[in-house]
Design a protein around this motif. Structure first.
Motif, PDB file in Angstrom:
ATOM      1  N   LYS A   2       0.834  -1.198   0.000  1.00 55.15           N
ATOM      2  CA  LYS A   2       0.000   0.000   0.000  1.00 55.15           C
ATOM      3  C   LYS A   2       0.872   1.253   0.000  1.00 55.15           C
ATOM      4  O   LYS A   2       2.013   1.234   0.447  1.00 55.15           O
ATOM      5  CB  LYS A   2      -0.911   0.003   1.215  1.00 55.15           C
ATOM      6  N   LEU A   3       0.319   2.340  -0.494  1.00 52.98           N
ATOM      7  CA  LEU A   3       1.036   3.614  -0.598  1.00 52.98           C
ATOM      8  C   LEU A   3       1.585   4.059   0.755  1.00 52.98           C
ATOM      9  O   LEU A   3       2.763   4.405   0.872  1.00 52.98           O
ATOM     10  CB  LEU A   3       0.119   4.692  -1.183  1.00 52.98           C
ATOM     11  N   ASP A   4       0.758   4.034   1.782  1.00 56.02           N
ATOM     12  CA  ASP A   4       1.208   4.498   3.097  1.00 56.02           C
ATOM     13  C   ASP A   4       2.340   3.638   3.642  1.00 56.02           C
ATOM     14  O   ASP A   4       3.270   4.157   4.269  1.00 56.02           O
ATOM     15  CB  ASP A   4       0.044   4.537   4.081  1.00 56.02           C
ATOM     16  N   GLU A   5       2.275   2.333   3.394  1.00 56.11           N
ATOM     17  CA  GLU A   5       3.348   1.442   3.851  1.00 56.11           C
ATOM     18  C   GLU A   5       4.659   1.766   3.141  1.00 56.11           C
ATOM     19  O   GLU A   5       5.720   1.822   3.768  1.00 56.11           O
ATOM     20  CB  GLU A   5       2.977  -0.018   3.595  1.00 56.11           C
TER      21      GLU A   5
END
Length: 79
Positions: A2-5
């Protein structure tokens, strides 16, 4: 991933506060989208970089290249 990860991993690798990108993520994405669609596509990431420099720590070109290399290595691990 995921983007945030991914952004958290990049922040950790570069020694920056991951909360900072969370505060401006959507603004930067909007900026790069607008530049890519309304100006010149290759200018989008470079403009985001310039915004970062304008508020950054005053790193030298060599230090910036070192940071770019760290992120590139992280991207290559993901592939």
């Amino acid at each position: 991933m995921k983007l945030d990860e991914f952004l958290a991993q990049v922040s950790e690798e570069l020694g920056t506060d991951p909360a900072l990108i969370g505060e401006v993520r959507d603004d930067l994405l909007d900026l790069t989208r607008d530049i890519a669609h309304n100006a010149i596509r290759p200018a989008a990431p470079l403009s985001a970089f310039l915004v970062g420099l304008s508020v950054g720590s005053g790193a030298s070109a060599a230090e910036i290249r070192e940071q770019i290399a760290k992120v590139t290595a992280l991207v290559e691990k993901q592939a």
